[in-house]
Design a protein around this motif. Sequence first.
Motif: not given
Length: 811
Positions: A460-471
């Motif tokens: 799954h994707a991880s969000y930071s500041d409203g955007k995907v930063s990590q998978v």
Amino acid sequence: MFESAFGSFDGSLCMTTPIKNNGTAGGAREAAEDRTVHPSTLKSSVLSSLNATSFVPLVARLTSHPVLISDLDGGIIWANDAFTKLSGWSVNEIIGRKPQEFLHGPETDQVTVADIQLQIAEGKSFQCEIQNYHRDGSLFWISLDAQPIIDEHGKPCGCLSVQSDISERKRVELEWSREHKLLTAIGNSLGTFVSSENPKATFDELLAALLDITESSYGFLGEIRRDENGNPWLKTYSLTNIAWDSATRALYEEQSATGFEFRNLKTLFGHAMMTGEPVIANSPSTDPRRGGLPGGHPPLDRFLGLPIHRNGQLIGLIGLANRSGGYSSDDVRFLSPLMTSIGHVIEAYQRDLKRRETEQSLRETEEWLEETSRIAEIGSWQMDVDTMHLRWSEQTRRLHQVPADYTPDVKRAIQFYAPEARATITDAVDCAIRTGKPWDLELPINTAKGQRRWVRAIGHASYSDGKVSQVLGVVQDVTERHYAEVERERLQAQFLHSQKMESVGRLAGGIAHDFNNMLAVILGHAEMSLLDSAISPQQRTHMKAVQVAGQRAAALTRQLLTFASRQYASPQTINLNSLIKSLLELLRKSVGAAIRLEWLPADDLWNILIDPVQIDQMLACLCINAREAITDSGRVLLSTRNERVSTPRQTGAFTLAGDYVVITLSDNGRGMDAAAREFLFEPFNTTKPVGQGPGLGLATVYGIVQQNRGAIEVDSDPTVGTTFRLYFPKAVQDEAKIDETANSDEDTVFAPITVLLVEDEPTLLRIARLSLKQLGHRVFTAGNVTQALQLVQSRGESINLVISDVVMPEM
């Protein structure tokens, strides 16, 4: 002889010398009582050689060094005042005695003593340093310079030794040596502590240095801790082996690695812990502070307890025992610098221990998570979307079978997936980066070592500041489960196939059994009609046609019954090689002259238990199939062998385990494809044109193998040919028991008898009764078990033979 060059003897010096033994006991006693004689009466060749009347007094006056003159045996014959003052022994006490009799003691170097005696005996000069004992028992050191005394014949007759008191120099050297050891111990221990991964090595080194410096026998070094009530107790960092018996030795070996714990304060070292002051006890047995010793503990003759302080706090304690000369306050002052250094080391070790405990706690947490992942076979990974940097956990590396230092990247990670799965996982990751959509897939991978595995990939994707930063993702090894599901599906299909075969077999067996009964009636009537001489030739022709058709139908029913394992057999212990050898001619005829049948029997073939007729049936069927698969000319190979199946294995619907005799029949004709092999043994399955065969041949083989607890393996390829392997269990008996009794009954004559015929099928009962009566026998009939038992009870004595159906409705 030495010439006199030192003036005349003034008669003021008295000299003593051993009195020569006159050969009598009385003379010996007189010599012992009066050893003092005037120099004018001396007969000693030694003093004569020295021109003693002038030389000895001059020596006595001119030197302040102790001087001894001895004979070749080492016995002292003259000593000056300087020697008597140094040693404390008077002239009368030493003349005639050897130095080892009164000067040497336990701490005197015996090697040096032996060397002195050797040099004197050989008349050689020598120099040495040796430790002697005063008359009061105290020690002193001398430096000895000795020269041989030569007589008028040029032979050694004695020794002159000049000595120097070097006790002070030795004391200074000893102090310097102790201080050097002290400084070396401090430097080495600090170096060891800094460089070693094992702090215990530092404390072992410190304790060894303390024992060496203080010349102690055993001791300990430990940290002082406090319980919940504030009472001190001691945990040792280093402890010499104090075990004398097996019990204390076992205790020592068990606890020395982790440190002994001493909590009894009613001891000498307990007093030091309570007061924080040094404890010196040179007579522990009478010291009121002394506690008891455990069993097996060595004696405690002297003790020195040294508390270790840091910043006003008591943090450690050193205990030393059994120094031969005892301990003093000078030892405490001398060891003070080392105590300070040990305090620094203990304090640093405590800080390091806390750091290690923190690090250990973190490591244990990480290891616990890693172990949990390993047990669950779940690896994790993390990818930074901006840098595309990829991290793998240890379990992920293990799953992919790469080294622990392997550095993955995204492109290489995708390449681990099987070619058919790469597009799927790539699309899933891209979709997660674009939309945040998670995935849960089951895909095959190829490890670095070439193994194919199935993994469940979840991400799954991880969000930071409203955007995907990590998978983030995990991979779980589901290879066993995947193949277990595949195997379960295969077994399910095999089970359904077995059920179908069993159902078909039951149906075929039931129909064949009933049909066989009807055929028996038809054939019986036909046979009885043919026995009637009154029928016309035309009727006889019709009856023979009926008989031939009935016999063909009976052969088909026997095949059906064999497939259904309901054909009755007469198993015997046989040797296949012997049986097949007798069938070869018939088998060669069955395959035809254009096909070469080769026979390869194994040596020492085991026996099997089977009906020989069934072997005939199976080989005839397989040879005919091979003949039909071969176009024009070809080759059929028939062989036997023994095989021991140590590990059970599944082959089709059969399980192999144990000892088997294997019949292998191979041909190089036209083989079968997978579709044909799937229904190979089903009844009425045939590749022949309609009307050219019922398709019961291989079904019959299947039924015979199953009936005899065997197994079948088939390898077939359209371009190579077909191989059948028939497995039959090894017989329990060793010897082959092939029944070779002739079956011919052409000359047999039957006398009339009384027969009880039991059959629940009325038509079969009727024709059997007619056949038996036509042969002249008396026949009683019973249509069920009850009637049969009643007839046995009423007419049992007259019944010679019972012919009965095997399975009856009531029994």
